[in-house]
Write a protein that holds these residues in place. Structure first.
Motif, PDB file in Angstrom:
ATOM      1  N   SER A  15       2.654  13.237   6.166  1.00 58.10           N
ATOM      2  CA  SER A  15       1.197  13.193   6.046  1.00 58.10           C
ATOM      3  C   SER A  15       0.788  12.204   4.953  1.00 58.10           C
ATOM      4  O   SER A  15       1.254  11.069   4.951  1.00 58.10           O
ATOM      5  N   MET A  16      -0.009  12.615   3.971  1.00 62.87           N
ATOM      6  CA  MET A  16      -0.501  11.654   2.980  1.00 62.87           C
ATOM      7  C   MET A  16       0.545  11.256   1.933  1.00 62.87           C
ATOM      8  O   MET A  16       0.286  10.360   1.125  1.00 62.87           O
ATOM      9  N   ARG A  17       1.727  11.866   1.979  1.00 61.67           N
ATOM     10  CA  ARG A  17       2.838  11.302   1.195  1.00 61.67           C
ATOM     11  C   ARG A  17       3.186   9.918   1.741  1.00 61.67           C
ATOM     12  O   ARG A  17       3.826   9.121   1.066  1.00 61.67           O
ATOM     13  N   GLY A  18       2.721   9.642   2.961  1.00 59.76           N
ATOM     14  CA  GLY A  18       2.932   8.337   3.572  1.00 59.76           C
ATOM     15  C   GLY A  18       2.270   7.204   2.811  1.00 59.76           C
ATOM     16  O   GLY A  18       2.604   6.032   3.024  1.00 59.76           O
ATOM     17  N   MET A  19       1.350   7.519   1.899  1.00 59.30           N
ATOM     18  CA  MET A  19       0.763   6.470   1.049  1.00 59.30           C
ATOM     19  C   MET A  19       1.840   5.861   0.143  1.00 59.30           C
ATOM     20  O   MET A  19       1.744   4.693  -0.246  1.00 59.30           O
ATOM     21  N   PHE A  20       2.853   6.658  -0.193  1.00 62.54           N
ATOM     22  CA  PHE A  20       3.997   6.132  -0.935  1.00 62.54           C
ATOM     23  C   PHE A  20       4.706   5.068  -0.093  1.00 62.54           C
ATOM     24  O   PHE A  20       4.992   3.964  -0.568  1.00 62.54           O
ATOM     25  N   THR A  21       4.949   5.397   1.165  1.00 58.96           N
ATOM     26  CA  THR A  21       5.590   4.451   2.093  1.00 58.96           C
ATOM     27  C   THR A  21       4.762   3.182   2.233  1.00 58.96           C
ATOM     28  O   THR A  21       5.295   2.073   2.245  1.00 58.96           O
ATOM     29  N   ALA A  22       3.437   3.342   2.329  1.00 62.28           N
ATOM     30  CA  ALA A  22       2.543   2.178   2.451  1.00 62.28           C
ATOM     31  C   ALA A  22       2.678   1.267   1.231  1.00 62.28           C
ATOM     32  O   ALA A  22       2.700   0.030   1.364  1.00 62.28           O
ATOM     33  N   GLY A  23       2.794   1.864   0.052  1.00 58.68           N
ATOM     34  CA  GLY A  23       2.974   1.074  -1.160  1.00 58.68           C
ATOM     35  C   GLY A  23       4.294   0.325  -1.157  1.00 58.68           C
ATOM     36  O   GLY A  23       4.359  -0.862  -1.499  1.00 58.68           O
ATOM     37  N   VAL A  24       5.348   1.015  -0.733  1.00 59.37           N
ATOM     38  CA  VAL A  24       6.677   0.404  -0.659  1.00 59.37           C
ATOM     39  C   VAL A  24       6.677  -0.762   0.334  1.00 59.37           C
ATOM     40  O   VAL A  24       7.121  -1.870   0.020  1.00 59.37           O
ATOM     41  N   THR A  25       6.166  -0.522   1.534  1.00 55.02           N
ATOM     42  CA  THR A  25       6.225  -1.550   2.585  1.00 55.02           C
ATOM     43  C   THR A  25       5.320  -2.735   2.275  1.00 55.02           C
ATOM     44  O   THR A  25       5.648  -3.874   2.618  1.00 55.02           O
ATOM     45  N   ASP A  26       4.185  -2.488   1.599  1.00 51.87           N
ATOM     46  CA  ASP A  26       3.319  -3.604   1.224  1.00 51.87           C
ATOM     47  C   ASP A  26       4.038  -4.558   0.273  1.00 51.87           C
ATOM     48  O   ASP A  26       3.969  -5.782   0.432  1.00 51.87           O
ATOM     49  N   VAL A  27       4.745  -4.002  -0.718  1.00 51.50           N
ATOM     50  CA  VAL A  27       5.494  -4.838  -1.658  1.00 51.50           C
ATOM     51  C   VAL A  27       6.609  -5.600  -0.922  1.00 51.50           C
ATOM     52  O   VAL A  27       6.847  -6.781  -1.191  1.00 51.50           O
ATOM     53  N   MET A  28       7.268  -4.938   0.025  1.00 50.01           N
ATOM     54  CA  MET A  28       8.296  -5.609   0.829  1.00 50.01           C
ATOM     55  C   MET A  28       7.702  -6.800   1.587  1.00 50.01           C
ATOM     56  O   MET A  28       8.261  -7.893   1.578  1.00 50.01           O
ATOM     57  N   MET A  29       6.560  -6.559   2.255  1.00 55.40           N
ATOM     58  CA  MET A  29       5.931  -7.634   3.026  1.00 55.40           C
ATOM     59  C   MET A  29       5.501  -8.782   2.125  1.00 55.40           C
ATOM     60  O   MET A  29       5.677  -9.951   2.468  1.00 55.40           O
TER      61      MET A  29
END
Length: 289
Positions: A15-29
């Motif tokens: 769920s909204m723990r996915g904002m952590f994933t969004a932060g990780v993937t944005d830095v990767m991109m």
């Protein structure tokens, strides 16, 4: 390893723990990290699809913009439509009009993208490869993220689907079977987390009594999840997986009305990935040569 070894990205839900994933993937991109394929579960699918469409910043942007909007999420939606996240607004209005999902970029990016859903009748995981970013693909992302009790069953090609996290929360083993032998795994729980049995089994049994295999999958979810966490750790120790975890519990609820709370978790993801970037590049170098 060599250039032909497929490098994968595995994204847990939460769920909204996915904002952590969004932060990780944005830095990767932002750092030009490319994968041969990615697989997402639930929020990992809903936010992770932006990797294939090359849209860093999109997941945090629309979640902050609409988290207070009754059209987006709320008990009113659940009462009126059976979905706490309004299906039409979240999966049609937002990606088509208000924060446009780049379907063209999604289709043209050669990175394979899979989502995991749970077959309600069989009680097992189903993997879907999304290639076009079209309405059918978006519907499969919705199915992957449709939480029991809080969402209606999503029917795709006569298959009844719900949250992929029920049957396969961290699909590392499954992705390896698809040929991805080296993987970056984004978890949304810290090291040492142990999942406990679902506290709402009475409600699950009542609502899904027609689907005993699904009820069984929910009842056993904690056992499978903890086994998957153990497998991830073993693959990490063996050098086959590079794992990114939050440094501590993210302490964020599934339904958040405060944009700053979303930003807080997103920034933890960004910081964690920024600190691990050189390590990640070394891992990728060891895979691709």
């Amino acid at each position: 390893m060599g250039k032909n070894t497929k490098l994968g990205l595995v994204m847990e839900g939460g769920s909204m723990r996915g904002m952590f994933t969004a932060g990780v993937t944005d830095v990767m991109m932002e750092n030009g990290i490319e994968f041969d394929g990615a697989i997402g579960v639930s929020a990992g699918a809903a936010f992770g699809c932006n990797y294939k469409s090359r849209q860093p910043g999109r997941a945090i942007r629309y979640n902050k913009r609409f988290c207070n909007d009754k059209r987006f999420v709320g008990i009113g939606n659940l009462i009126k439509t059976g979905n706490i996240f309004n299906a039409k607004f979240c999966y049609q209005t937002v990606p088509n009009e208000l924060d446009v999902f780049d379907r063209k970029a999604f289709k043209e990016n050669p990175m394979e993208f899979y989502v995991v859903a749970t077959d309600v009748e069989k009680g097992c995981e189903v993997y879907y490869k999304l290639e076009n970013g079209d309405d059918e693909d978006i519907e499969l992302i919705r199915a992957s993220a449709s939480m029991p009790i809080l969402s209606k069953i999503v029917e795709v090609d006569k298959t009844k689907l719900l949250d992929g996290g029920i049957a396969d929360s961290i699909p590392l083993r499954g992705f390896e079977k698809l040929g991805y032998l080296k993987n970056v795994v984004i978890l949304t729980q810290p090291l040492g987390f142990v999942k406990e049995k679902n506290k709402h089994m009475k409600m699950i049994k009542f609502k899904y009594h027609k689907y005993p295999n699904f009820v069984g999958a929910v009842a056993d979810r904690h056992i499978k999840y903890n086994a998957e966490i153990l497998y991830v750790s073993r693959q990490e120790q063996a050098g086959n997986a590079f794992v990114i975890r939050p440094p501590e519990s993210l302490n964020i609820s599934g339904m958040v009305k405060d944009p700053e709370e979303l930003e807080r978790v997103y920034q933890i993801g960004r910081k964690t990935m920024t600190e691990k970037m050189e390590e990640l590049k070394e891992f990728i170098k060891s895979v691709k040569g």
